[in-house]
Design a protein around this motif. Sequence first.
Motif, PDB file in Angstrom:
ATOM      1  N   LYS A  31       0.842  -1.266   0.086  1.00  0.00           N
ATOM      2  CA  LYS A  31      -0.085  -0.176  -0.026  1.00  0.00           C
ATOM      3  C   LYS A  31       0.846   1.288  -0.060  1.00  0.00           C
ATOM      4  O   LYS A  31       2.035   1.197   0.688  1.00  0.00           O
ATOM      5  CB  LYS A  31      -0.900  -0.015   1.135  1.00  0.00           C
ATOM      6  CG  LYS A  31      -1.853  -1.124   1.105  1.00  0.00           C
ATOM      7  CD  LYS A  31      -2.507  -1.357   2.456  1.00  0.00           C
ATOM      8  CE  LYS A  31      -3.753  -2.536   2.558  1.00  0.00           C
ATOM      9  NZ  LYS A  31      -4.594  -2.239   3.704  1.00  0.00           N
ATOM     10  N   LYS A  63      -3.550  14.911   0.096  1.00  0.00           N
ATOM     11  CA  LYS A  63      -4.955  14.541   0.363  1.00  0.00           C
ATOM     12  C   LYS A  63      -5.891  14.764  -0.608  1.00  0.00           C
ATOM     13  O   LYS A  63      -6.726  13.886  -1.046  1.00  0.00           O
ATOM     14  CB  LYS A  63      -5.264  14.767   1.870  1.00  0.00           C
ATOM     15  CG  LYS A  63      -4.791  14.188   3.019  1.00  0.00           C
ATOM     16  CD  LYS A  63      -5.155  14.271   4.140  1.00  0.00           C
ATOM     17  CE  LYS A  63      -4.643  13.884   5.524  1.00  0.00           C
ATOM     18  NZ  LYS A  63      -5.189  14.231   6.878  1.00  0.00           N
ATOM     19  N   SER A  67      -5.916   9.715  -3.794  1.00  0.00           N
ATOM     20  CA  SER A  67      -7.054   8.949  -2.925  1.00  0.00           C
ATOM     21  C   SER A  67      -6.387   7.533  -2.483  1.00  0.00           C
ATOM     22  O   SER A  67      -5.224   6.941  -3.097  1.00  0.00           O
ATOM     23  CB  SER A  67      -8.197   8.586  -3.609  1.00  0.00           C
ATOM     24  OG  SER A  67      -7.909   7.877  -4.773  1.00  0.00           O
ATOM     25  N   ASP A  68      -6.978   6.908  -1.391  1.00  0.00           N
ATOM     26  CA  ASP A  68      -6.479   5.349  -1.053  1.00  0.00           C
ATOM     27  C   ASP A  68      -5.053   5.432  -0.564  1.00  0.00           C
ATOM     28  O   ASP A  68      -4.291   4.301  -0.674  1.00  0.00           O
ATOM     29  CB  ASP A  68      -6.681   4.423  -2.368  1.00  0.00           C
ATOM     30  CG  ASP A  68      -7.992   4.098  -2.742  1.00  0.00           C
ATOM     31  OD1 ASP A  68      -8.743   4.474  -1.987  1.00  0.00           O
ATOM     32  OD2 ASP A  68      -8.234   4.164  -4.124  1.00  0.00           O
ATOM     33  N   LEU A  69      -4.590   6.658   0.041  1.00  0.00           N
ATOM     34  CA  LEU A  69      -3.238   6.511   0.762  1.00  0.00           C
ATOM     35  C   LEU A  69      -3.618   6.173   2.184  1.00  0.00           C
ATOM     36  O   LEU A  69      -4.320   6.736   2.811  1.00  0.00           O
ATOM     37  CB  LEU A  69      -2.692   7.872   0.760  1.00  0.00           C
ATOM     38  CG  LEU A  69      -2.367   8.429  -0.986  1.00  0.00           C
ATOM     39  CD1 LEU A  69      -1.562   9.853  -0.753  1.00  0.00           C
ATOM     40  CD2 LEU A  69      -1.489   7.524  -1.675  1.00  0.00           C
ATOM     41  N   VAL A  70      -2.369   5.823   2.730  1.00  0.00           N
ATOM     42  CA  VAL A  70      -2.449   5.096   4.256  1.00  0.00           C
ATOM     43  C   VAL A  70      -1.452   6.368   4.877  1.00  0.00           C
ATOM     44  O   VAL A  70      -0.409   6.664   4.652  1.00  0.00           O
ATOM     45  CB  VAL A  70      -1.695   3.897   4.464  1.00  0.00           C
ATOM     46  CG1 VAL A  70      -1.719   3.636   5.855  1.00  0.00           C
ATOM     47  CG2 VAL A  70      -2.514   2.839   3.726  1.00  0.00           C
TER      48      VAL A  70
END
Length: 481
Positions: A31, A63, A67-70
């Motif tokens: 990820k 941000k 998208s979909d970043l941890v």
Amino acid sequence: MVKTTTMIIHLDIDYFYAQVHELIDEKLKLKPVIIYQKNCIATCNYVARSLGVKKLDRLDLTKQKFSDLVFIDGSNLDLYRHYSSIVYNKLMELLDFEVNIEKTGMDEFYIDVSSLIQAHLSNPTPKQQFFHGFKNNMKNNTILLTDIIPNHLIEDGCEDDKQIYNVAAQIALYLRTQIKEQIGLTTSAGIATSKLWSKLMANEHKPNSQTTIIKPSQSRLDKYPIKSIPGFGSKTISILQNKWKLLSLHNDSRLDGEGMVGQDDFFGLSEDDQLLKMQCFLPPEAHVENKEDAVLLVGDVRSKLPSENSWRSLFGMNSSRLFELVNGIDKAEVKATPPPKQISVEDSFRKCFATDSTAIDVLSKLCSHLLKRFDSEEHSRERMPKRCRIAYRSGWSMIVKSALLPLECIDSTFSDSARTETLRDSLLALVPKDKQIGFYNVCLYDFQSPSSSLNPTKDIRPKKQKSIANFFEKSKRLKNK
């Protein structure tokens, strides 16, 4: 003893902060992981970098863009300090010899392996069989040597005897393998005859690789961005970029003998006009969209500052060191990292009085983190702090006050909460109650060995002052007896 060329390994833990979290949670390896501090990205893993995320990018803009970043808050450095100490201690264990290890930051280490190579080459047994440099634990520290230098090799010049480079590269490979197998972290390494080139080579083929360079050329160094040269920090580069704009306007009558113009030539110009002037001396491929992104290359800087005198006019006493670095000369030795003279933590918060719950909570957390950091230090049992210090910002002023450190703070027989409260109360007593505070820095310092005047079994708290009231109180007790 056979004398050898100085050989230095620069070891760099790959994307350190993010990799530590991947080590704790393996699900994160696939990820895009972002480690942030306040509104800035401190680092990210290579999955995130492949998407275009960059170090030091603004958190809020990242941000919005991705998208979909941890996202993981990396403000508390205790976890990273812990793993940094583990790696450092492992290197000390593996290099059971008189080898200098210089720790720079939490994820980088310089290692001078010249003495190891010298010991190996002085061994009467065949040189191309097993490595014979380790002083002890030969069964655990045995390296099978080969004729091929592992991973990447760069040769800018001829070297008749590549053996010393080969042995150094094999040692680097061995250290990296052991750190991966025993700790779980991947590292990159650079192998060269100077700290400058070992640092540059460590960044050449990241991650999880190593590069050895033989007789590096000036033409190769000229292609590196000046910011990649150790010693050229933001302040130095700012002077080069903003205070003294280097231009290639050879026919400009304002240029002095060194090919420079003063900062006055840029006053009153718009950002776009300043950028256009900077483009005059930047190479064609270094197109930039704003002034801050302009890339200064070593070769460009050297061409405009060809003599040491030209550097001295800008940087004074530090000019000789900078001049040598851009010309590929680095005489700096690897110095064993000494125990820290002090340890400190700090944080800013909304302005309030010291007695406000917000300020007390911040100070409590800082004291807790500071004591945990002290407990995790490699030399925490060998050296004890004698004093504590607090710095706080009130208005535009930074005030610093100190006191003797209460024994309970470093006595492990007391609970963590009791130690924290004792330190907090001692520091809070130094802060005025009638002023608004917006920043705290707390510190332990004046470290001494237990055998010196500071003894862990001896109470170092300040003694109560004698007073006439105490005298009469004592007399009254004796009379009642």
